[in-house]
Design an enzyme around this catalytic site. Structure first.
Site, PDB file in Angstrom:
ATOM      1  N   GLY A  60       0.780  -1.250   0.000  1.00  0.00           N
ATOM      2  CA  GLY A  60       0.000   0.000   0.000  1.00  0.00           C
ATOM      3  C   GLY A  60       0.801   1.283   0.000  1.00  0.00           C
ATOM      4  O   GLY A  60       0.312   2.304   0.497  1.00  0.00           O
ATOM      5  N   SER A  61       1.992   1.277  -0.605  1.00  0.00           N
ATOM      6  CA  SER A  61       2.724   2.555  -0.615  1.00  0.00           C
ATOM      7  C   SER A  61       2.057   3.553  -1.566  1.00  0.00           C
ATOM      8  O   SER A  61       2.020   4.755  -1.278  1.00  0.00           O
ATOM      9  CB  SER A  61       4.202   2.338  -0.966  1.00  0.00           C
ATOM     10  OG  SER A  61       4.351   1.945  -2.299  1.00  0.00           O
ATOM     11  N   MET A  67      -4.237  -7.050  -6.857  1.00  0.00           N
ATOM     12  CA  MET A  67      -3.749  -8.077  -7.771  1.00  0.00           C
ATOM     13  C   MET A  67      -4.853  -9.038  -8.238  1.00  0.00           C
ATOM     14  O   MET A  67      -4.612 -10.235  -8.395  1.00  0.00           O
ATOM     15  CB  MET A  67      -2.584  -8.842  -7.125  1.00  0.00           C
ATOM     16  CG  MET A  67      -1.421  -7.932  -6.755  1.00  0.00           C
ATOM     17  SD  MET A  67      -0.918  -6.788  -8.078  1.00  0.00           S
ATOM     18  CE  MET A  67       0.484  -7.653  -8.744  1.00  0.00           C
ATOM     19  N   ARG A  68      -6.032  -8.502  -8.461  1.00  0.00           N
ATOM     20  CA  ARG A  68      -7.106  -9.349  -8.994  1.00  0.00           C
ATOM     21  C   ARG A  68      -7.644  -8.772 -10.285  1.00  0.00           C
ATOM     22  O   ARG A  68      -7.663  -7.546 -10.444  1.00  0.00           O
ATOM     23  CB  ARG A  68      -8.263  -9.430  -8.008  1.00  0.00           C
ATOM     24  CG  ARG A  68      -8.080 -10.607  -7.175  1.00  0.00           C
ATOM     25  CD  ARG A  68      -9.127 -10.940  -6.225  1.00  0.00           C
ATOM     26  NE  ARG A  68      -8.466 -11.756  -5.222  1.00  0.00           N
ATOM     27  CZ  ARG A  68      -8.263 -13.044  -5.345  1.00  0.00           C
ATOM     28  NH1 ARG A  68      -8.706 -13.701  -6.396  1.00  0.00           N
ATOM     29  NH2 ARG A  68      -7.621 -13.713  -4.404  1.00  0.00           N
ATOM     30  N   ILE A  69      -8.081  -9.659 -11.164  1.00  0.00           N
ATOM     31  CA  ILE A  69      -8.688  -9.181 -12.413  1.00  0.00           C
ATOM     32  C   ILE A  69     -10.172  -8.934 -12.132  1.00  0.00           C
ATOM     33  O   ILE A  69     -10.876  -9.824 -11.650  1.00  0.00           O
ATOM     34  CB  ILE A  69      -8.474 -10.208 -13.544  1.00  0.00           C
ATOM     35  CG1 ILE A  69      -6.968 -10.271 -13.844  1.00  0.00           C
ATOM     36  CG2 ILE A  69      -9.278  -9.829 -14.784  1.00  0.00           C
ATOM     37  CD1 ILE A  69      -6.554 -11.355 -14.785  1.00  0.00           C
ATOM     38  N   HIS A 115       0.388   0.812 -13.097  1.00  0.00           N
ATOM     39  CA  HIS A 115       1.090  -0.391 -13.543  1.00  0.00           C
ATOM     40  C   HIS A 115       2.569  -0.057 -13.716  1.00  0.00           C
ATOM     41  O   HIS A 115       2.905   0.978 -14.295  1.00  0.00           O
ATOM     42  CB  HIS A 115       0.487  -0.876 -14.870  1.00  0.00           C
ATOM     43  CG  HIS A 115       1.147  -2.109 -15.390  1.00  0.00           C
ATOM     44  ND1 HIS A 115       0.870  -3.357 -14.877  1.00  0.00           N
ATOM     45  CD2 HIS A 115       2.079  -2.292 -16.348  1.00  0.00           C
ATOM     46  CE1 HIS A 115       1.618  -4.249 -15.518  1.00  0.00           C
ATOM     47  NE2 HIS A 115       2.360  -3.627 -16.407  1.00  0.00           N
ATOM     48  N   THR A 138     -10.203  -1.356 -18.127  1.00  0.00           N
ATOM     49  CA  THR A 138     -11.235  -1.910 -19.009  1.00  0.00           C
ATOM     50  C   THR A 138     -11.213  -3.425 -18.810  1.00  0.00           C
ATOM     51  O   THR A 138     -10.370  -3.945 -18.073  1.00  0.00           O
ATOM     52  CB  THR A 138     -10.909  -1.585 -20.490  1.00  0.00           C
ATOM     53  OG1 THR A 138      -9.571  -2.021 -20.764  1.00  0.00           O
ATOM     54  CG2 THR A 138     -11.003  -0.103 -20.772  1.00  0.00           C
ATOM     55  N   GLU A 180     -10.206  -5.714 -20.625  1.00  0.00           N
ATOM     56  CA  GLU A 180      -8.926  -6.322 -21.026  1.00  0.00           C
ATOM     57  C   GLU A 180      -7.816  -5.783 -20.130  1.00  0.00           C
ATOM     58  O   GLU A 180      -7.663  -4.558 -19.998  1.00  0.00           O
ATOM     59  CB  GLU A 180      -8.639  -5.972 -22.487  1.00  0.00           C
ATOM     60  CG  GLU A 180      -7.813  -7.034 -23.177  1.00  0.00           C
ATOM     61  CD  GLU A 180      -7.569  -6.652 -24.624  1.00  0.00           C
ATOM     62  OE1 GLU A 180      -6.422  -6.743 -25.056  1.00  0.00           O
ATOM     63  OE2 GLU A 180      -8.547  -6.215 -25.272  1.00  0.00           O
ATOM     64  N   GLU A 234       6.253   6.307  -9.138  1.00  0.00           N
ATOM     65  CA  GLU A 234       4.817   6.006  -9.049  1.00  0.00           C
ATOM     66  C   GLU A 234       4.140   6.939  -8.040  1.00  0.00           C
ATOM     67  O   GLU A 234       3.044   7.431  -8.264  1.00  0.00           O
ATOM     68  CB  GLU A 234       4.594   4.546  -8.615  1.00  0.00           C
ATOM     69  CG  GLU A 234       4.954   3.529  -9.675  1.00  0.00           C
ATOM     70  CD  GLU A 234       4.630   2.107  -9.250  1.00  0.00           C
ATOM     71  OE1 GLU A 234       3.681   1.881  -8.487  1.00  0.00           O
ATOM     72  OE2 GLU A 234       5.361   1.190  -9.689  1.00  0.00           O
TER      73      GLU A 234
HETATM   74  C1  GAR Z   1       3.240  -1.078  -7.488  1.00  0.00           C
HETATM   75  O1  GAR Z   1       4.531  -1.088  -8.036  1.00  0.00           O
HETATM   76  C2  GAR Z   1       2.215  -1.138  -8.582  1.00  0.00           C
HETATM   77  O2  GAR Z   1       2.600  -0.445  -9.749  1.00  0.00           O
HETATM   78  C3  GAR Z   1       2.123  -2.612  -8.855  1.00  0.00           C
HETATM   79  O3  GAR Z   1       2.194  -3.201  -7.587  1.00  0.00           O
HETATM   80  C4  GAR Z   1       2.965  -2.381  -6.724  1.00  0.00           C
HETATM   81  C5  GAR Z   1       2.173  -2.142  -5.481  1.00  0.00           C
HETATM   82  O4  GAR Z   1       2.964  -1.523  -4.500  1.00  0.00           O
HETATM   83  N1  GAR Z   1       0.909  -2.935  -9.530  1.00  0.00           N
HETATM   84  C6  GAR Z   1       0.793  -3.917 -10.424  1.00  0.00           C
HETATM   85  O5  GAR Z   1       1.714  -4.659 -10.715  1.00  0.00           O
HETATM   86  C7  GAR Z   1      -0.582  -4.053 -11.029  1.00  0.00           C
HETATM   87  N2  GAR Z   1      -0.543  -4.838 -12.213  1.00  0.00           N
HETATM   88  P1  GAR Z   1       2.269  -0.791  -3.293  1.00  0.00           P
HETATM   89  O6  GAR Z   1       1.306  -1.803  -2.649  1.00  0.00           O
HETATM   90  O7  GAR Z   1       3.382  -0.411  -2.375  1.00  0.00           O
HETATM   91  O8  GAR Z   1       1.529   0.387  -3.838  1.00  0.00           O
END
Ligand code: GAR
Length: 319
Positions: A14-15, A90-92, A109, A141, A143, A174
């Site tokens: 959750g950063s 991390m779920r679709i 992403h 979306t 996809e 990010e």
């Molecule tokens: C982040 O790097 C984010 O871009 C990635 O997971 C990490 C979560 O870190 N997301 C994906 O890979 C989605 N496909 P966080 O929990 O510290 O924010």
């Protein structure tokens, strides 16, 4: 300030969630985080959110199974959420859920999409000998990792970088990118320029439509150049009104007062214009029904268009 109500969905650390929460606290930030949820009740992110005084909904996907998505949706609706931000979720998301929230779910992403959707993005970028990696914020979306790109940031790959060292620097990027892009996206529905673009795209679907100003306001007219007749006007906070309003022709004062009384959040009586039969539709709202706007434009277009353009539709309607 009319802030967008944001929910964040997380699965782990959750950063990014924290970055979004802190940025949302600025008084001039156009969004605020009102809810954090996810699929794992033990995700460390939820502890942080709770400590920050944000409402947390602990849902367990592995227990709720198929009922999970309905429970999540109920919780978003109960908190009157405008926008959902995925932050390491991390779920679709199933297509029907995405469909109901179209344009209202964003994701971050860790790659420069469209390059490297999916997992292990940093390792793949290094293995491919790329000079740069980065992160992308995009609309979700059905996809995976392929919706409209709202913003990107590039991060150089250094000699000797591993997936872990690269991830660390991309994460810093990010945290800068996500709050900025979410803020831009959250203010878009209230922006007069964006609203005008949406109205323009809808108005031009009808025959012989051109632009014409009305007392300095942008408008849309139908008919040949010489006899073009206005059927819609965009009044941007006219004469102290707080609406960015689309003025369209209603059938008369009875219909207008009925609509304004029944739905005062949507309809209003525009200053100076109301007396000549123009009804105001307030468009600087987060829940505009653009189908309804299209229908009003069509009605107004039909009322103003010369008979040669409406004849076929008039005949079809008479059956
Ligand atoms: C982040 O790097 C984010 O871009 C990635 O997971 C990490 C979560 O870190 N997301 C994906 O890979 C989605 N496909 P966080 O929990 O510290 O924010």
């Amino acid at each position: 300030m009319d802030k967008a109500r944001v929910a964040i969905l997380v699965s782990g650390r959750g950063s990014n969630m924290a970055a979004l929460i802190y940025a949302g606290r600025a008084t001039d930030c156009p969004y605020q985080v009102f809810l954090v949820s996810g699929d794992k009740p033990k995700a460390p992110a939820l502890v942080v959110a709770e400590a920050e005084g944000i409402a947390v909904e602990r849902l367990d996907q592995s227990v709720l199974k198929q009922g999970y998505w309905q429970a999540l949706e109920d919780s978003l609706r109960a908190s009157k959420i405008d926008l959902v931000a995925l932050a390491g979720f991390m779920r679709i998301i199933p297509a029907d859920f995405v469909g109901r929230w179209a344009g209202r779910i964003v994701n971050i992403h860790p790659s420069l999409l469209p390059r490297y959707p999916g997992l292990h993005t940093h390792q793949v970028a290094i293995d491919n000998g790329d000079a740069k990696s980065g992160a992308t914020v995009h609309l979700v979306t059905a996809e995976v990792d392929s919706g409209e790109i709202l913003g990107q940031v590039e991060v150089a790959i250094l000699p000797g970088d591993t997936a872990a060292t690269l991830e660390e620097r991309v994460l810093i990027a990010e945290h800068q990118l996500y709050p900025r892009v979410l803020a831009q996206y959250a203010s878009r529905p209230l922006d007069a320029g964006w609203i005008e673009e949406q109205v323009d795209a809808l108005a031009r679907q009808f025959d012989e439509v051109g632009r014409k100003t009305s007392h300095g306001s942008p408008g849309w007219a139908v008919g040949s150049e010489k006899s073009a007749k206005l059927f819609a006007i965009l009044a941007d906070r006219h004469h102290g009104e707080d609406a960015v309003g689309l003025l369209v022709k209603a059938s008369g004062p009875d219909e207008m007062s009925g609509l304004i009384e029944a739905q005062p959040d949507i309809y209003y009586w525009p200053k100076y214009y109301g007396a000549s039969g123009w009804l105001g539709l307030k468009l600087n709202r987060r829940d505009v029904d653009w189908e309804q706007v299209r229908d009003w434009l069509e009605r107004s277009w039909r009322a103003a268009a010369p008979p040669r353009l409406t004849r076929l539709q008039d005949i079809a309607d008479s059956f």
